[in-house]
Design a protein around this motif. Structure first.
Motif, PDB file in Angstrom:
ATOM      1  N   PHE A 146       0.843  -1.193   0.000  1.00 54.22           N
ATOM      2  CA  PHE A 146       0.000   0.000   0.000  1.00 54.22           C
ATOM      3  C   PHE A 146       0.881   1.247   0.000  1.00 54.22           C
ATOM      4  N   ILE A 147       0.669   2.145  -0.990  1.00 55.15           N
ATOM      5  CA  ILE A 147       1.486   3.357  -1.040  1.00 55.15           C
ATOM      6  C   ILE A 147       0.647   4.630  -1.081  1.00 55.15           C
ATOM      7  N   GLY A 148      -0.682   4.494  -1.103  1.00 50.83           N
ATOM      8  CA  GLY A 148      -1.512   5.689  -1.120  1.00 50.83           C
ATOM      9  C   GLY A 148      -2.956   5.365  -1.418  1.00 50.83           C
ATOM     10  N   ALA A 149      -3.753   6.410  -1.547  1.00 48.53           N
ATOM     11  CA  ALA A 149      -5.180   6.224  -1.811  1.00 48.53           C
ATOM     12  C   ALA A 149      -5.720   7.412  -2.586  1.00 48.53           C
ATOM     13  N   ILE A 150      -6.797   7.170  -3.310  1.00 51.08           N
ATOM     14  CA  ILE A 150      -7.498   8.235  -4.019  1.00 51.08           C
ATOM     15  C   ILE A 150      -8.992   7.955  -3.909  1.00 51.08           C
ATOM     16  N   THR A 151      -9.767   8.987  -3.617  1.00 48.25           N
ATOM     17  CA  THR A 151     -11.200   8.825  -3.411  1.00 48.25           C
ATOM     18  C   THR A 151     -11.965   9.844  -4.246  1.00 48.25           C
ATOM     19  N   ILE A 152     -12.974   9.362  -4.937  1.00 46.03           N
ATOM     20  CA  ILE A 152     -13.903  10.214  -5.666  1.00 46.03           C
ATOM     21  C   ILE A 152     -15.223  10.181  -4.901  1.00 46.03           C
ATOM     22  N   GLU A 153     -15.752  11.338  -4.543  1.00 44.99           N
ATOM     23  CA  GLU A 153     -17.013  11.375  -3.828  1.00 44.99           C
ATOM     24  C   GLU A 153     -17.836  12.575  -4.273  1.00 44.99           C
ATOM     25  N   ARG A 154     -19.120  12.543  -3.941  1.00 42.99           N
ATOM     26  CA  ARG A 154     -19.948  13.703  -4.245  1.00 42.99           C
ATOM     27  C   ARG A 154     -19.425  14.905  -3.463  1.00 42.99           C
ATOM     28  N   GLY A 155     -19.534  16.077  -4.072  1.00 43.67           N
ATOM     29  CA  GLY A 155     -18.889  17.262  -3.541  1.00 43.67           C
ATOM     30  C   GLY A 155     -19.223  17.568  -2.095  1.00 43.67           C
ATOM     31  N   THR A 172     -18.137  17.066 -14.113  1.00 45.45           N
ATOM     32  CA  THR A 172     -17.449  18.091 -13.331  1.00 45.45           C
ATOM     33  C   THR A 172     -16.793  17.464 -12.119  1.00 45.45           C
ATOM     34  N   LEU A 173     -15.500  17.721 -11.979  1.00 44.25           N
ATOM     35  CA  LEU A 173     -14.715  17.160 -10.884  1.00 44.25           C
ATOM     36  C   LEU A 173     -13.955  18.296 -10.207  1.00 44.25           C
ATOM     37  N   VAL A 188      -8.683  26.237  -5.196  1.00 47.88           N
ATOM     38  CA  VAL A 188      -9.819  25.511  -5.774  1.00 47.88           C
ATOM     39  C   VAL A 188      -9.542  25.250  -7.249  1.00 47.88           C
ATOM     40  N   MET A 189      -9.676  23.994  -7.675  1.00 51.32           N
ATOM     41  CA  MET A 189      -9.435  23.580  -9.045  1.00 51.32           C
ATOM     42  C   MET A 189     -10.670  22.865  -9.593  1.00 51.32           C
ATOM     43  N   ARG A 190     -10.815  22.886 -10.930  1.00 54.02           N
ATOM     44  CA  ARG A 190     -11.973  22.223 -11.549  1.00 54.02           C
ATOM     45  C   ARG A 190     -11.575  21.560 -12.857  1.00 54.02           C
ATOM     46  N   TRP A 191     -12.054  20.326 -13.028  1.00 47.77           N
ATOM     47  CA  TRP A 191     -11.939  19.604 -14.307  1.00 47.77           C
ATOM     48  C   TRP A 191     -13.350  19.444 -14.874  1.00 47.77           C
TER      49      TRP A 191
END
Length: 216
Positions: A85-94, A160-161, A210-213
């Motif tokens: 395990f070297i890290g994590a990434i999470t996508i969630e509702r804003g 939108t992310l 604040v950033m947006r894709w």
């Protein structure tokens, strides 16, 4: 110290509250993704009409959260380091952390959470971390680009992310920029750090970038 969470120090109680939640979300998304794959495989070579194909493809993954771990690939390291395990990434509702008015933030979250899975108007948010010894190797941009291309767009219909970072954490901003995010604004003194993350000093505030894709 570059993260608004998790708690520090991170206790057994913190783990017992967080892990069941994120584990359930991960299993749910994996089940949804597998169901989509199985449906599409059944249609390959079948006599199903086009409307049936479109209908099945409209099954979207994730109602609220998509958590992933980041690990060493077997074959790149010795056996005792493979799959580490070297890290994590999470996508969630804003979470709309960048909206400083609490009532307005709560209203936006309620509206966003009420949208059905797959709705193109859902505002999603990404957060990540990586073990420091792996910084500077281009890992996180590769992970985020891969998720956007192969999961977020085709299986979640993400349009939108959003992302935020502490103003002094320029490496995180560079990760977002490499993945096509645009800088929106810097909110001065937006976050108050807990004393445990500031050498016991209370009241220290940091700015929030604040950033947006957006899907082209």
């Amino acid at each position: 110290m570059n993260l608004n969470g998790p708690p520090y120090p991170y206790t057994e109680k913190d783990w017992s509250q967080w892990y069941p939640f994120v584990s359930k979300a991960g299993r749910g998304c994996a089940t949804e993704l597998q169901a989509i794959h199985d449906s599409l495989q059944l249609l390959q070579g079948s006599d199903g009409d086009e409307s049936e194909v479109v209908s099945r493809q409209k099954r979207w993954v994730s109602q609220s959260m998509l958590p992933w771990t980041i690990r060493e690939l077997p074959g790149l390291k010795s056996d005792n380091e493979a799959d580490r395990f070297i890290g994590a990434i999470t996508i969630e509702r804003g979470t709309f952390l960048y909206i400083l008015d609490e009532d307005e933030r709560r209203r936006r979250k309620q509206e966003n959470n009420a949208l059905d899975a797959g709705d193109r108007n859902i505002i999603w948010e990404v957060g990540f971390y990586l073990v420091p010894k792996y910084h500077g190797r281009g890992i996180m941009p590769a992970v985020l680009r891969t998720l956007i291309k192969h999961i977020l767009v085709p299986y979640m219909n993400v349009h939108t992310l959003m992302a935020t970072y502490f103003e002094y954490n320029t490496p995180s901003r560079r990760v977002f920029e490499k993945c096509g995010f645009e800088f929106l604004q810097l909110l001065p003194d937006a976050i108050t750090l807990p004393p445990t993350k500031n050498n016991g000093i209370t009241g220290r505030k940091v700015g929030l970038g604040v950033m947006r894709w957006q899907l082209a």
